[in-house]
Design an enzyme around this catalytic site. Structure first.
Site, PDB file in Angstrom:
ATOM      1  CD  GLU A 107      47.363  42.484  40.571  1.00 44.48           C
ATOM      2  OE1 GLU A 107      47.008  41.337  40.223  1.00 44.48           O
ATOM      3  OE2 GLU A 107      48.435  42.708  41.160  1.00 44.48           O
TER       4      GLU A 107
ATOM      5  CG  HIS B 105      47.656  38.656  36.487  1.00 44.65           C
ATOM      6  ND1 HIS B 105      48.510  37.678  36.038  1.00 44.65           N
ATOM      7  CD2 HIS B 105      48.208  39.136  37.635  1.00 44.65           C
ATOM      8  CE1 HIS B 105      49.541  37.583  36.881  1.00 44.65           C
ATOM      9  NE2 HIS B 105      49.388  38.452  37.851  1.00 44.65           N
TER      10      HIS B 105
ATOM     11  CD  GLU C 108      51.907  36.468  39.259  1.00 41.93           C
ATOM     12  OE1 GLU C 108      52.161  37.621  38.860  1.00 41.93           O
ATOM     13  OE2 GLU C 108      50.791  36.156  39.737  1.00 41.93           O
TER      14      GLU C 108
HETATM   15  N1  B3K Z   1      48.743  36.854  41.994  1.00 43.94           N
HETATM   16  C1  B3K Z   1      48.815  37.706  43.143  1.00 43.94           C
HETATM   17  C2  B3K Z   1      49.746  37.232  44.201  1.00 43.94           C
HETATM   18  C3  B3K Z   1      49.210  36.164  45.065  1.00 43.94           C
HETATM   19  C4  B3K Z   1      50.145  35.874  46.203  1.00 43.94           C
HETATM   20  C5  B3K Z   1      49.689  34.719  47.013  1.00 43.94           C
HETATM   21  N2  B3K Z   1      50.497  34.542  48.191  1.00 43.94           N
HETATM   22  C6  B3K Z   1      49.170  39.101  42.776  1.00 43.94           C
HETATM   23  C7  B3K Z   1      49.865  39.287  41.494  1.00 43.94           C
HETATM   24  O1  B3K Z   1      50.932  38.805  41.244  1.00 43.94           O
HETATM   25  O2  B3K Z   1      49.321  39.939  40.663  1.00 43.94           O
HETATM   26 ZN    ZN Z   2      50.853  38.947  39.208  1.00 45.24          ZN
END
Ligand code: B3K
Ligand code: ZN
Length: 852
Positions: free
Chosen positions: A296, A299, A318
């Site tokens: 996280e 990201h 992702e």
């Molecule tokens: N981006 C979120 C995942 C969201 C899922 C939505 N159904 C967590 C991650 O990949 O870090």
């Molecule tokens: Zn992610």
């Protein structure tokens, strides 16, 4: 609901309007929260086009345009406003019901706290909006709520104001200086314990770090905090990327659909990936927390500062961020063991997805429900594609590409092509063929043929590739980095390199080779392909002992065991007695006797491939024979190596590191296959355990061995942990894995347990998910009872939480390898689901594809 309407990548259009600023005001109330959204809207497209916003489950209260009431049409989740204006301020006031929101999308309540989940399309449950990732706005947020019940009111960015309001309420205002898409918006209100710390960035800015957990859990927040600081440091050192706000918050909630969410400056996490102390969390839990906190955090650059143009580009953020979190874990821990975990996800889950009805390229071309595409393909195969780029470009070239990517696209919403272009421009490597990885679904097969010419001392290798897509059509050849090592008879390495396979068939020569070598092929899973090569037992034994790569040694051990298991399946088919060859037993004994191997690696080698992993190796499976063969091999290995296992177990008892614990518990699990005489050992480990890894290891062995102390241990465990939900999840999962034919009755009974709730995804996944995805033999029982039970649960979940229901459909849609009887049961279940009057589009998408 227009249930079956798919959206297509090819139909992408730039938005007709954008929103540059949004000012949100929340008046929090459990059943009637009021949201005022004031947006600065700017027209981008031609005059005459109406403004169309999306919204779901909202009660409209008022709409004004530049302060004046305006006419609007509200139909099927859309709000349409006819206007000629170029730029204007739009104010929309809506009401919503967080308490009734069991979908856990939008604004909802978890154990008395308010929280949000907006990715992918949840913001539209908060306000009518241009809820798409290419609309980037600056947000200010005012939250008002009862002060005593909700002392903490959080949102993205920096706190700019706070104060008292009427009736015992208070308010705060947050401002996020970075424009962001709506899916990164977050709000939390509740009463928490708070762990605080700080991090000084490479440019010497001090960032305040906060981890919010449920009251009474403060002592379980420190590992997450430490992981966050390590992540921040690592991203500076390896990628040169620094954090940008003055504050970074993590909130842990128990009701959450997935692992965690990277909302700007305010991550919301599943408690599973935050809370840990040695008494209640296993070594695997600790590792999971470090990796998800890292994911996280990473990201913030790959996802937040640079985001996706549209949801078809999801792998842009992702795949790249999974690659980054894998590298983080590998730099901090064992690279080989982390690689093994990633390979297992690919071979056991992603290959299955890629050969089933939900197969899609890492950049999907059509989608009915976006939440269905947070898949092992987009995430994990996506990360493998990034890893191949890293292999082809090298660390330096890859980092140069990252630098170009960030410089070019900071603050933008971009595509996977933009990413590859940056990599290509910075490295001047031609990636035109490589781009096909983004568009091609299915797992390519690489076939290997070898030839040795004694006269020329030349070894030649022919590699051929083929891939079938979703439609059964043959795909174009891909650019495949194929890593290989050649070993001589004494185990010396003769060559070790990465070949680049680009044609459908290609020959590679190795000169100066004096004798036919043993090949270690596709080392470290250098590309996400299936390898078509029949190793002999001798070759595998040689690789287990001599391959330079630890991962290759592990792969050889898996192949060797699989070889043994399939041999037994054949023996069962021809009604002969099952046997296990002495060479295989000796190879495993050798591993146990070896003194210098990494214990974590040995633990992986001693863990038999799961049934699901084995099924992935064949086109058609006779499940009952497979079950018998696997159990037979397990018992044979255990009995044949009993002395070595027992001695190793004893020598590991005094060790206090995660690798040794994993090794020790792998030994115990094998020993419990030998005889009841290990019941006392299990009891002793349980009684003296100083941590959850050892308690659970003992409990697992007692259940697996069906020892007479099993019930007493389970009861004791429950007494100790009944008030700790995350530990109860382990207790549920362990019982859902039980081999006994009565397991469904056990599960039904457990679903009445006071700690269980169908509204909580962690509970549902641990009990029902473990049964359906982990207990392969009982779930797939020939009478169809497993399928029918899951179907009844899915009908319930479809109403409560469609996203969760859809995740849990997976074991029902990958049935092509089973016999006609099982397939008939499954089809009947899927038809029952498809006939539901209120079937969610999440479940509809998967079920309809599976039945097509
Ligand atoms: N981006 C979120 C995942 C969201 C899922 C939505 N159904 C967590 C991650 O990949 O870090
Ligand atoms: Zn992610």
């Amino acid at each position: 609901m227009s249930q079956s309407e798919a959206k297509y990548l090819k139909d992408y259009q730039t938005p007709a309007f954008t929103i540059t600023h949004v000012d949100l005001a929340f008046h929090l109330d459990e059943s009637r929260t009021q949201v005022r959204a004031k947006s600065k809207v700017v027209r981008l497209g031609p005059v005459g086009e109406p403004l169309v916003l999306v919204g779901e489950q909202l009660k409209m209260l008022s709409v004004t345009l530049d302060g004046e009431p305006v006419e609007y049409q509200e139909t099927e989740g859309e709000l349409r406003i006819e206007t000629q204006a170029q730029a204007f301020e739009l104010e929309i006031v809506t009401a919503l019901d967080p308490q009734a929101n069991s979908s856990l999308e939008g604004l909802y309540m978890s154990d008395g706290a308010y929280c949000t989940q907006c990715e992918a399309e949840g913001f539209r449950r908060i306000s009518y909006f241009l809820d798409r990732p290419d609309v980037l706005a600056k947000y200010t947020v005012r939250i008002e709520a009862d002060k005593s019940a909700f002392p903490f009111l959080l949102s993205n960015g920096n706190l700019i104001d706070q104060g008292e309001a009427d009736n015992g309420r208070h308010f705060v205002c947050w401002e996020d200086p970075f424009p962001k898409p709506s899916y990164l918006f977050a709000l939390v209100a509740g009463d928490f314990d708070l762990l605080e710390d700080q991090f000084v960035t490479m440019s010497k800015r001090t960032v305040k770090l906060q981890v919010f957990v449920d009251k009474g859990n403060l002592h379980k927040a420190s590992h997450a905090m430490a992981s966050l600081k390590k992540s921040m440091k690592w991203d500076e050192e390896r990628f040169g990327l620094e954090y940008d706000l003055d504050i970074y918050m993590i909130v842990a909630v128990d009701f959450f659909n997935m692992g965690a969410m990277e909302n700007k400056g305010l991550n919301i996490f599943n408690t599973k990936y935050v809370l840990a102390d040695t008494a209640s969390a296993t070594d695997d839990d600790y590792h999971g927390i470090e990796s998800v906190v890292g994911h996280e955090y990473f990201h913030n650059w790959t996802g937040n500062r640079i985001t996706c143009r549209d949801w078809f580009q999801l792998s842009l953020k992702e795949g790249l961020t999974v690659f980054r979190d894998q590298e983080f874990s590998s730099d901090l821990g064992s690279r080989a063991v982390n690689r093994i975990h990633a390979i297992k996800v690919m071979k056991n889950q992603q290959f299955a997805e890629d050969s089933g009805p939900m197969a899609h390229p890492i950049r999907p071309e059509s989608v009915i429900e976006m939440n269905n595409f947070y898949t092992v393909t987009v995430y994990n195969k996506g990360a493998e594609v990034i890893r191949m780029l890293h292999t082809l470009l090298g660390e330096q070239g890859f980092q140069a590409g990252m630098k170009t990517y960030v410089e070019r696209h900071d603050g933008q919403a971009v595509t996977c092509d933009d990413f590859v272009n940056a990599m290509e421009d910075a490295s001047s490597k031609d990636l035109s063929q490589f781009r096909r990885w983004y568009a091609q679904a299915g797992t390519p097969v690489v076939t290997v043929a070898a030839d040795f010419n004694q006269a020329l001392n030349r070894f030649s290798l022919t590699l051929s590739q083929s891939v079938k897509g979703v439609d059964g059509q043959l795909g174009e050849p891909l650019h495949i980095p194929f890593s290989i090592e050649l070993l001589d008879r004494d185990g010396n390495s003769l060559a070790n390199k990465v070949l680049e396979l680009t044609a459908s068939s290609q020959i590679f020569h190795f000169d100066g080779i004096m004798q036919p070598p043993v090949m270690s092929l596709l080392q470290d899973f250098s590309a996400p392909v299936r390898l078509d090569y029949q190793y002999s037992i001798e070759e595998l034994v040689h690789l287990m002992a001599f391959a330079s790569s630890e991962v290759a040694r592990w792969e050889a051990s898996v192949a060797l065991i699989s070889h043994g298991i399939w041999h037994c399946v054949k023996q069962r088919q021809s009604q002969t007695v099952m046997t296990l060859s002495a060479e295989i037993i000796d190879a495993f004994r050798g591993v146990i006797l070896h003194e210098d191997l990494d214990p974590a690696l040995v633990a992986e080698m001693l863990t038999l491939p799961t049934a699901a992993a084995l099924i992935e190796q064949v086109d058609h499976v006779e499940l009952d024979f497979l079950a018998q063969a696997r159990e037979f091999i397990l018992a044979q290995l255990a009995v044949s190596c009993e002395d070595e296992l027992a001695a190793r177990y004893q020598s590991l008892i005094s060790k206090d590191d995660a690798g040794s614990r994993a090794y020790k518990n792998a030994c115990l699990l094998l020993l419990c296959q030998v005889s009841d005489s290990y019941e006392a050992t299990v009891q002793q480990q349980y009684d003296s355990a100083m941590n959850m890894t050892d308690s659970l290891g003992a409990l697992h062995a007692a259940v697996k061995g069906q020892f007479s102390n099993k019930e007493a241990l389970l009861a004791d465990f429950e007494r100790k942990w009944r008030h700790t939900p995350l530990v109860m999840d382990k207790w549920f999962a362990l019982q859902a894995m039980d081999d006994s034919p009565e397991v469904i009755e056990t599960i039904k009974r457990l679903s009445q347990h006071s700690s269980f709730s169908f509204n909580n995804p962690n509970r549902v996944r641990s009990l029902i998910g473990t049964f359906a995805m982990g207990n392969t033999y009982q779930f797939n029982k020939i009478d169809g009872s497993g399928y029918q039970y899951l179907t009844q649960i899915l009908i319930k979940l479809n109403d409560i939480n469609p996203q969760l229901a859809s995740r849990m459909v997976t074991p029902l849609i990958q049935f092509a390898k089973f016999d006609v009887q099982r397939q008939a049961h499954i089809r009947a279940c899927l038809s029952e689901l498809l006939a539901l009057p209120n079937l969610s589009k999440d479940v509809y998408e998967k079920v309809s594809k599976a039945l097509a």
